[in-house]
Design a protein around this motif. Structure first.
Motif, PDB file in Angstrom:
ATOM      1  N   LYS A  53       0.805  -1.222   0.000  1.00 31.39           N
ATOM      2  CA  LYS A  53       0.000   0.000   0.000  1.00 31.39           C
ATOM      3  C   LYS A  53       0.840   1.274   0.000  1.00 31.39           C
ATOM      4  O   LYS A  53       0.319   2.339  -0.275  1.00 31.39           O
ATOM      5  CB  LYS A  53      -0.938   0.001   1.212  1.00 31.39           C
ATOM      6  N   ALA A  54       2.115   1.189   0.306  1.00 31.04           N
ATOM      7  CA  ALA A  54       2.948   2.387   0.393  1.00 31.04           C
ATOM      8  C   ALA A  54       4.238   2.197  -0.398  1.00 31.04           C
ATOM      9  O   ALA A  54       4.672   1.077  -0.646  1.00 31.04           O
ATOM     10  CB  ALA A  54       3.267   2.684   1.852  1.00 31.04           C
ATOM     11  N   ARG A  55       4.852   3.307  -0.761  1.00 28.36           N
ATOM     12  CA  ARG A  55       6.140   3.262  -1.463  1.00 28.36           C
ATOM     13  C   ARG A  55       7.253   2.961  -0.469  1.00 28.36           C
ATOM     14  O   ARG A  55       7.265   3.487   0.644  1.00 28.36           O
ATOM     15  CB  ARG A  55       6.429   4.604  -2.121  1.00 28.36           C
ATOM     16  N   ARG A  56       8.185   2.110  -0.928  1.00 26.89           N
ATOM     17  CA  ARG A  56       9.291   1.733  -0.059  1.00 26.89           C
ATOM     18  C   ARG A  56      10.421   1.156  -0.898  1.00 26.89           C
ATOM     19  O   ARG A  56      10.178   0.556  -1.942  1.00 26.89           O
ATOM     20  CB  ARG A  56       8.799   0.700   0.955  1.00 26.89           C
ATOM     21  N   ARG A  57      11.645   1.324  -0.462  1.00 27.76           N
ATOM     22  CA  ARG A  57      12.819   0.713  -1.101  1.00 27.76           C
ATOM     23  C   ARG A  57      13.510  -0.155  -0.065  1.00 27.76           C
ATOM     24  O   ARG A  57      13.685   0.247   1.074  1.00 27.76           O
ATOM     25  CB  ARG A  57      13.777   1.773  -1.613  1.00 27.76           C
ATOM     26  N   ILE A  58      13.900  -1.352  -0.495  1.00 24.44           N
ATOM     27  CA  ILE A  58      14.536  -2.309   0.404  1.00 24.44           C
ATOM     28  C   ILE A  58      15.869  -2.735  -0.210  1.00 24.44           C
ATOM     29  O   ILE A  58      15.918  -3.126  -1.381  1.00 24.44           O
ATOM     30  CB  ILE A  58      13.648  -3.551   0.612  1.00 24.44           C
ATOM     31  N   SER A  59      16.920  -2.689   0.576  1.00 26.83           N
ATOM     32  CA  SER A  59      18.230  -3.153   0.150  1.00 26.83           C
ATOM     33  C   SER A  59      18.487  -4.492   0.843  1.00 26.83           C
ATOM     34  O   SER A  59      18.493  -4.568   2.069  1.00 26.83           O
ATOM     35  CB  SER A  59      19.302  -2.135   0.531  1.00 26.83           C
ATOM     36  N   VAL A  60      18.676  -5.544   0.031  1.00 25.95           N
ATOM     37  CA  VAL A  60      18.859  -6.892   0.559  1.00 25.95           C
ATOM     38  C   VAL A  60      20.300  -7.329   0.304  1.00 25.95           C
ATOM     39  O   VAL A  60      20.727  -7.427  -0.841  1.00 25.95           O
ATOM     40  CB  VAL A  60      17.883  -7.891  -0.114  1.00 25.95           C
ATOM     41  N   PRO A  61      21.071  -7.609   1.375  1.00 21.48           N
ATOM     42  CA  PRO A  61      22.450  -8.051   1.167  1.00 21.48           C
ATOM     43  C   PRO A  61      22.508  -9.498   0.693  1.00 21.48           C
ATOM     44  O   PRO A  61      21.700 -10.329   1.097  1.00 21.48           O
ATOM     45  CB  PRO A  61      23.080  -7.899   2.558  1.00 21.48           C
TER      46      PRO A  61
END
Length: 124
Positions: free
Chosen positions: A53-61
């Motif tokens: 439902k919302a904008r988000r950025r995720i950095s996955v190592p």
């Protein structure tokens, strides 16, 4: 004489109602309904479960570096990955439950899930 001349105003109303019913029922009966969350896995374990439902950025190592995932209302995608062939990036936006992008060299995956579980030919 054309077959359209045989249709009365009430017939057109029935056709329009049936078309509207089909249009409304597609998200509920096709591919497990509407997508409501994105599941990010790293090396087979759940790294994050994100609401769509919302904008988000995720950095996955991962072993090769960081994989960047973007989430927007109703969809998610892999923006960048250090893998050599970029197959998961080329998947583009994932919007329907059951869709998945796998970044195999970096051991990261992104899956879209809905309220109900989606079955395919492999599940049976």
């Amino acid at each position: 004489m054309s077959w359209l001349a045989l249709l009365r105003p009430g017939d057109w109303l029935v056709v329009a109602g049936a078309a509207a019913l089909v249009g409304v029922s597609i998200p509920h009966f096709w591919q497990g309904g509407l997508a409501d969350r994105a599941i990010v896995r790293q090396e087979g374990r759940v790294f994050a479960e994100v609401d769509l439902k919302a904008r988000r950025r995720i950095s996955v190592p991962g072993p090769l570096g960081d994989t960047l995932i973007a989430v927007e209302p109703g969809r998610a995608r892999v923006v960048s990955d250090p893998g050599p062939r970029q197959y998961c990036v080329r998947q583009g936006w994932l919007m329907r439950p059951g869709e998945i992008a796998i970044c195999a060299p970096n051991r990261v995956s992104l899956q879209i899930a809905g309220r109900t579980r989606v079955y395919d030919s492999i599940s049976y």
